[in-house]
Design a protein around this motif. Structure first.
Motif, PDB file in Angstrom:
ATOM      1  N   ASP A 173      25.653 -10.111  35.863  1.00 53.35           N
ATOM      2  CA  ASP A 173      26.106  -8.841  35.292  1.00 53.35           C
ATOM      3  C   ASP A 173      24.875  -8.020  34.934  1.00 53.35           C
ATOM      4  OD1 ASP A 173      25.837  -9.143  32.018  1.00 53.35           O
ATOM      5  OD2 ASP A 173      26.379 -11.052  32.966  1.00 53.35           O
ATOM      6  N   SER A 175      23.036  -3.903  33.967  1.00 58.23           N
ATOM      7  CA  SER A 175      23.136  -2.544  33.440  1.00 58.23           C
ATOM      8  C   SER A 175      21.848  -1.816  33.798  1.00 58.23           C
ATOM      9  CB  SER A 175      23.339  -2.564  31.923  1.00 58.23           C
ATOM     10  OG  SER A 175      22.150  -3.008  31.280  1.00 58.23           O
ATOM     11  N   ARG A 197      27.816  -2.713  34.337  1.00 59.83           N
ATOM     12  CA  ARG A 197      28.196  -1.927  33.164  1.00 59.83           C
ATOM     13  C   ARG A 197      28.499  -0.504  33.617  1.00 59.83           C
ATOM     14  NH1 ARG A 197      24.831  -0.053  27.780  1.00 59.83           N
ATOM     15  NH2 ARG A 197      23.790   1.239  29.348  1.00 59.83           N
ATOM     16  N   TYR A 200      29.777   2.929  27.933  1.00 58.25           N
ATOM     17  CA  TYR A 200      29.971   2.394  26.582  1.00 58.25           C
ATOM     18  C   TYR A 200      30.590   3.462  25.684  1.00 58.25           C
ATOM     19  CZ  TYR A 200      25.566   4.966  26.145  1.00 58.25           C
ATOM     20  OH  TYR A 200      24.595   5.948  26.209  1.00 58.25           O
ATOM     21  N   ASP A 208      26.799   4.513  32.173  1.00 62.01           N
ATOM     22  CA  ASP A 208      25.544   3.832  32.471  1.00 62.01           C
ATOM     23  C   ASP A 208      24.809   4.616  33.560  1.00 62.01           C
ATOM     24  OD1 ASP A 208      23.812   1.841  34.072  1.00 62.01           O
ATOM     25  OD2 ASP A 208      24.353   0.658  32.302  1.00 62.01           O
ATOM     26  N   TYR A 228      32.268  -3.557  33.573  1.00 62.71           N
ATOM     27  CA  TYR A 228      32.589  -3.786  32.166  1.00 62.71           C
ATOM     28  C   TYR A 228      32.255  -2.552  31.351  1.00 62.71           C
ATOM     29  CZ  TYR A 228      27.636  -4.827  30.868  1.00 62.71           C
ATOM     30  OH  TYR A 228      26.278  -4.769  30.621  1.00 62.71           O
ATOM     31  N   TRP A 229      32.963  -2.413  30.228  1.00 58.72           N
ATOM     32  CA  TRP A 229      32.781  -1.284  29.319  1.00 58.72           C
ATOM     33  C   TRP A 229      32.406  -1.833  27.954  1.00 58.72           C
ATOM     34  CZ3 TRP A 229      32.515   3.649  30.767  1.00 58.72           C
ATOM     35  CH2 TRP A 229      32.450   4.633  29.769  1.00 58.72           C
ATOM     36  N   TYR A 230      31.225  -1.429  27.469  1.00 57.63           N
ATOM     37  CA  TYR A 230      30.739  -1.918  26.173  1.00 57.63           C
ATOM     38  C   TYR A 230      31.452  -1.166  25.063  1.00 57.63           C
ATOM     39  CZ  TYR A 230      27.497  -3.719  22.667  1.00 57.63           C
ATOM     40  OH  TYR A 230      26.962  -4.367  21.589  1.00 57.63           O
ATOM     41  N   ASP A 262      33.758  -5.351  26.854  1.00 57.01           N
ATOM     42  CA  ASP A 262      32.667  -6.133  26.265  1.00 57.01           C
ATOM     43  C   ASP A 262      32.713  -5.948  24.740  1.00 57.01           C
ATOM     44  OD1 ASP A 262      30.291  -7.168  25.357  1.00 57.01           O
ATOM     45  OD2 ASP A 262      29.040  -6.204  26.872  1.00 57.01           O
TER      46      ASP A 262
END
Length: 362
Positions: A173, A175, A197, A200, A208, A228-230, A262
Motif C-alpha cells: 500500500d 501514498s 491512498r 484523506y 493524494d 484507501y481513504w484516510y 483507514d
C-alpha cells in the motif's frame, strides 16, 4: 414429386449418410417414425410415402404445426443435423490447472468444433473461483480466496474440468510519501496487488497528490488495484462528508480490490466503541452504495479495543496492521494482514508497507 420436397429429401439423405447411427436413444424422441429402432434415411423415405398417401398419423407432425407436409421433412433434416453436431462435439482446453493469487482475474478459453450449442461453466467453490461472465467459448473467472476449486465445462454430453489453485497475494500500500514508483519493476518483483491512498478527510483538495499517477501506472503494469481513504472523522456526519469527498476522487475508476477506510487516529481511538463502529459503517455503506466493494483498515489494538470488530467483520473486509504477529495469531475474521512497515521492493526507493491478502469475500 414436388420439387421442394425432392430438394429437401436429397439434402436430408446427404446429411444422414454421414451420421454414425446407433439407436433412437441418441436422437430426439419421435424421429424414428417407421419404428425400426434406428433413425436413418429410411425414416425420410417413410415420410415421403406417408405424404404421397396423404397419411394423417399425428406422430408424423414432427414440427407440431397441425399439418403433415414437406415442412416436417425439413424439420427432421435440421433436427438430425443438429443432433449430429451434438453427438460429434469435441471440446478441450490447453491448461489443466491454473495457479493464481487472490485478486486475480483470468480467462478460460475452450476449443470446440461445435459453434451451435451453448458451453456452460460451473465452479465447485465460487468463494475461491467465481465465474463472473461467459461469452461463447470463454469464461472470465475472479479468484477471491486462498484455496482450491474445480471449473467444470460442459457442451452437449461432453464434460471437461480444470483446477484452480489460489495462493495468498503479495500486496503493497502506497501514498505520495513513497515518491516515484516503477510499477513494472514492482510487478516483476512478485507483487500482484497495490492499494493506493486516494486521499484523506472531509475537506476539498485533500486528494493524494500521486493518486491518479499511481492509478494509471499500476493499471498499465497489470497490477490489481484498490484504494484507501484516510479518515479523521469523529462523528457520523463527518463520515458522510468523507464519503462525498472520497467519491469525488475515485468515481469513474475501476478497481480490482475494495475501497478501504483507514482508521488509526488517536482522536478516534478514544471515542465510545459504538460511535467508532457507526462511523466506520457509515463510510463503508456510503461507498458501497456507489457500487464499490468496501472494507476497513486499522491496527490490531485499535480495532479490537475501540470498536466492535465482529459486527464490522460480518459486513466488510477487515485489513489489519499487525507487524509483530503472524497471520495465525490474528483474529479469524482478518482478510488482509499488514505484516511489515519496512518492506523493500524493487521499483520503490523508500520503505514500503507489505501485506498478504487471503480473502476478498464479505
Amino acid at each position: 414429386m414436388n420439387k421442394l420436397f425432392k430438394k429437401l429429401l436429397i439434402t436430408a439423405t446427404a446429411i444422414l449418410s454421414v451420421i454414425c447411427y446407433s439407436t433412437t436413444a441418441a436422437f430426439a424422441a419421435g424421429f424414428d417414425v417407421n419404428n425400426d429402432d434406428s433413425v436413418s434415411v429410411n425414416d425420410v423415405t417413410y415420410l415421403q410415402n406417408a405424404l404421397s398417401n396423404f397419411a394423417e398419423d399425428t406422430k408424423l407432425d414432427l414440427n407440431n404445426d397441425g399439418r403433415i407436409d414437406v415442412n416436417d421433412v425439413s424439420f427432421l433434416q435440421i433436427e438430425i443435423s443438429n443432433q449430429s453436431v451434438e453427438n460429434n462435439t469435441q471440446i478441450s482446453i490447453s491448461t489443466k490447472e491454473y495457479c493464481k493469487n487472490v485478486g486475480d482475474t483470468f480467462t478460460i478459453s475452450v476449443d470446440t468444433n461445435n459453434d451451435v450449442n451453448e458451453i456452460t461453466f460451473t465452479s465447485s467453490d465460487s468463494s475461491v473461483a467465481k465465474i463472473i461472465s461467459t461469452e461463447k467459448s470463454l469464461a472470465k473467472v475472479k479468484v477471491n480466496k486462498v484455496g482450491n476449486a474445480t471449473v467444470t465445462i460442459k457442451q452437449c454430453n461432453k464434460i471437461i474440468t480444470t483446477k484452480v489453485k489460489v495462493e495468498k497475494a503479495k500486496c503493497i500500500d502506497v501514498s505520495e510519501w513513497n515518491g516515484d514508483i516503477n510499477f513494472s519493476k514492482v510487478k516483476n518483483a512478485g507483487i500482484t496487488c497495490v492499494i493506493l491512498r486516494a486521499g484523506y478527510g472531509k475537506d476539498p483538495n485533500q486528494e493524494d497528490n500521486k493518486f491518479n499517477e499511481y492509478y494509471r501506472q499500476a493499471k498499465a503494469a497489470g497490477l490489481n488495484v484498490g484504494a484507501y481513504w484516510y479518515s479523521y472523522a469523529t462523528s457520523v456526519d463527518a463520515a458522510k462528508a468523507e464519503v462525498r469527498n472520497c467519491m469525488k476522487t475515485i468515481r469513474g475508476k475501476e478497481f480490482d480490490l475494495p475501497v478501504f477506510l483507514d482508521v488509526e487516529e488517536y482522536r478516534q481511538a478514544v471515542l465510545p466503541r459504538r460511535t467508532l463502529t457507526d462511523i466506520i459503517s457509515t463510510f463503508c455503506d456510503g461507498v458501497k452504495g456507489y457500487g464499490f466493494d468496501v472494507g476497513m483498515y486499522s491496527a490490531k489494538s485499535m480495532l479490537v479495543d475501540s470498536a466492535y470488530p465482529d459486527e464490522l467483520a460480518s459486513k466488510y473486509l477487515i485489513w489489519m496492521a499487525a507487524p509483530n504477529n503472524s497471520y495465525n495469531e490474528l483474529p479469524p475474521f482478518v482478510d488482509i494482514h499488514q505484516y511489515s512497515w519496512k518492506g523493500k521492493v524493487d521499483g520503490i526507493s523508500e520503505k514500503v508497507d507489505m501485506n498478504y491478502i487471503y480473502n476478498l469475500n464479505y
